[in-house]
Write an enzyme that holds these catalytic residues in place. Structure first.
Site, PDB file in Angstrom:
ATOM      1  N   ASP A   1       0.883  -1.165   0.000  1.00 21.35           N
ATOM      2  CA  ASP A   1       0.000   0.000   0.000  1.00 21.35           C
ATOM      3  C   ASP A   1       0.917   1.210   0.000  1.00 21.35           C
ATOM      4  O   ASP A   1       1.584   1.494   1.005  1.00 21.35           O
ATOM      5  CB  ASP A   1      -0.892  -0.011   1.242  1.00 21.35           C
ATOM      6  CG  ASP A   1      -1.845   1.178   1.288  1.00 21.35           C
ATOM      7  OD1 ASP A   1      -1.681   2.127   0.488  1.00 21.35           O
ATOM      8  OD2 ASP A   1      -2.755   1.176   2.145  1.00 21.35           O
TER       9      ASP A   1
ATOM     10  N   LYS B   1      10.821   9.144  -2.403  1.00 24.57           N
ATOM     11  CA  LYS B   1      11.653   9.254  -1.200  1.00 24.57           C
ATOM     12  C   LYS B   1      12.465   7.989  -0.964  1.00 24.57           C
ATOM     13  O   LYS B   1      13.676   8.047  -0.714  1.00 24.57           O
ATOM     14  CB  LYS B   1      10.770   9.556   0.012  1.00 24.57           C
ATOM     15  CG  LYS B   1      11.535   9.603   1.335  1.00 24.57           C
ATOM     16  CD  LYS B   1      10.598   9.881   2.506  1.00 24.57           C
ATOM     17  CE  LYS B   1      11.360   9.857   3.829  1.00 24.57           C
ATOM     18  NZ  LYS B   1      10.457  10.132   4.984  1.00 24.57           N
TER      19      LYS B   1
ATOM     20  N   SER C   1      -0.769  11.167 -14.347  1.00 21.87           N
ATOM     21  CA  SER C   1      -1.733  12.187 -13.920  1.00 21.87           C
ATOM     22  C   SER C   1      -3.033  11.979 -14.686  1.00 21.87           C
ATOM     23  O   SER C   1      -3.623  10.909 -14.596  1.00 21.87           O
ATOM     24  CB  SER C   1      -1.143  13.589 -14.112  1.00 21.87           C
ATOM     25  OG  SER C   1      -0.798  13.821 -15.466  1.00 21.87           O
TER      26      SER C   1
ATOM     27  N   VAL D   1      -9.380   6.543 -21.145  1.00 21.77           N
ATOM     28  CA  VAL D   1      -8.847   5.236 -21.503  1.00 21.77           C
ATOM     29  C   VAL D   1      -9.804   4.164 -20.995  1.00 21.77           C
ATOM     30  O   VAL D   1     -10.285   4.230 -19.863  1.00 21.77           O
ATOM     31  CB  VAL D   1      -7.444   5.031 -20.902  1.00 21.77           C
ATOM     32  CG1 VAL D   1      -6.896   3.654 -21.263  1.00 21.77           C
ATOM     33  CG2 VAL D   1      -6.488   6.126 -21.391  1.00 21.77           C
TER      34      VAL D   1
END
Length: 242
Positions: free
Chosen positions: A61, A119, A135, A180
């Site tokens: 997750d 990160k 995006s 899409v």
């Protein structure tokens, strides 16, 4: 750039655009790790790809930092990271009906998740490597009920530009798909999915709705082009023109 023998992590690779990309990468000779929240979906994806030797799966997750950190500790060095994950269930609502928890899930999956992948993933990437996030057209052509998704897509593109500067020479890009044909439309349009997509196809300059392979091709381009970073690649059939 050939991706043969390179190692690629695809978060959201269990279905839709991510699965199409996984197929492309496996066929090109890459070692692929597809990651997602559901073990069953990952198993089905592996079977759909023919259980190739160069394919691994990982349950994660990406909104949980401990799980993201553990993921990268387990899989080690990488050449490319791709994230197509999105949790928009319950978020396409008019403002009076909007549940803030549903909005938060969009933020976690499409903004915090990519941030955590960057990160913890950047230290594992080769200096010639890349990250690619997804995006969407909602940032440019928002519709009623789509305020949360529009805002998060726009924020993700801002994050991509900032990461391209901070993590250089690692390349960081986004693909912005149009409409899409994936399972996500069942959440957006419900029983009217086919009708809704057909109506948009008539409006688009290309005369059709996008397919997962269209977006996979675009992501593959960004993975392979060593002179592209901080960019949003629009793959939307001309949607911004209408």
């Amino acid at each position: 750039m050939s991706i043969s023998k390179q190692k690629i992590l695809i978060v959201g690779g269990g279905s839709g655009m991510g699965l199409a990309l996984a197929r492309h990468c496996v066929e090109a000779g890459a070692a692929v790790v597809i990651a997602g929240r559901g073990q069953d979906r990952l198993r089905q994806a592996r079977e759909a790809l023919g259980n190739p030797a160069g394919l691994e799966t990982a349950v994660v997750d990406i909104a949980r930092e401990d799980q993201v950190s553990a993921l990268f500790a387990a899989i080690g060095g990488l050449d490319h990271i791709v994230c197509t994950a999105a949790d928009i269930e319950g978020a396409y609502r008019l403002l009076p009906e909007l549940d803030l928890m549903a909005a938060q899930k969009v933020v976690e999956s499409k903004l915090y998740g990519p941030l955590l992948l960057a990160k913890h993933g950047a230290p594992q990437l080769a200096v010639s490597g890349s990250m690619t996030f997804v995006s969407g057209i909602a940032a440019y052509r928002p519709a009623a009920r789509g305020s949360v998704v529009a805002a998060v897509n726009a924020a993700l593109e801002g994050l991509v530009r900032a990461l391209a500067v901070e993590l250089a020479p690692i390349r960081v890009n986004a693909v912005s798909p149009g409409w899409v044909d994936t399972s996500i439309w069942a959440q957006v349009a419900g029983d009217r999915k086919d009708e809704t997509l057909a109506a948009m196809a008539k409006q688009l300059p290309v005369g059709r709705i996008g397919q997962p392979d269209d977006i996979a091709d675009a992501i593959a381009f960004l993975i392979g082009n060593g002179f592209t970073t901080g960019t949003t690649l629009h793959v939307e059939g001309g949607h911004r023109l209408i």
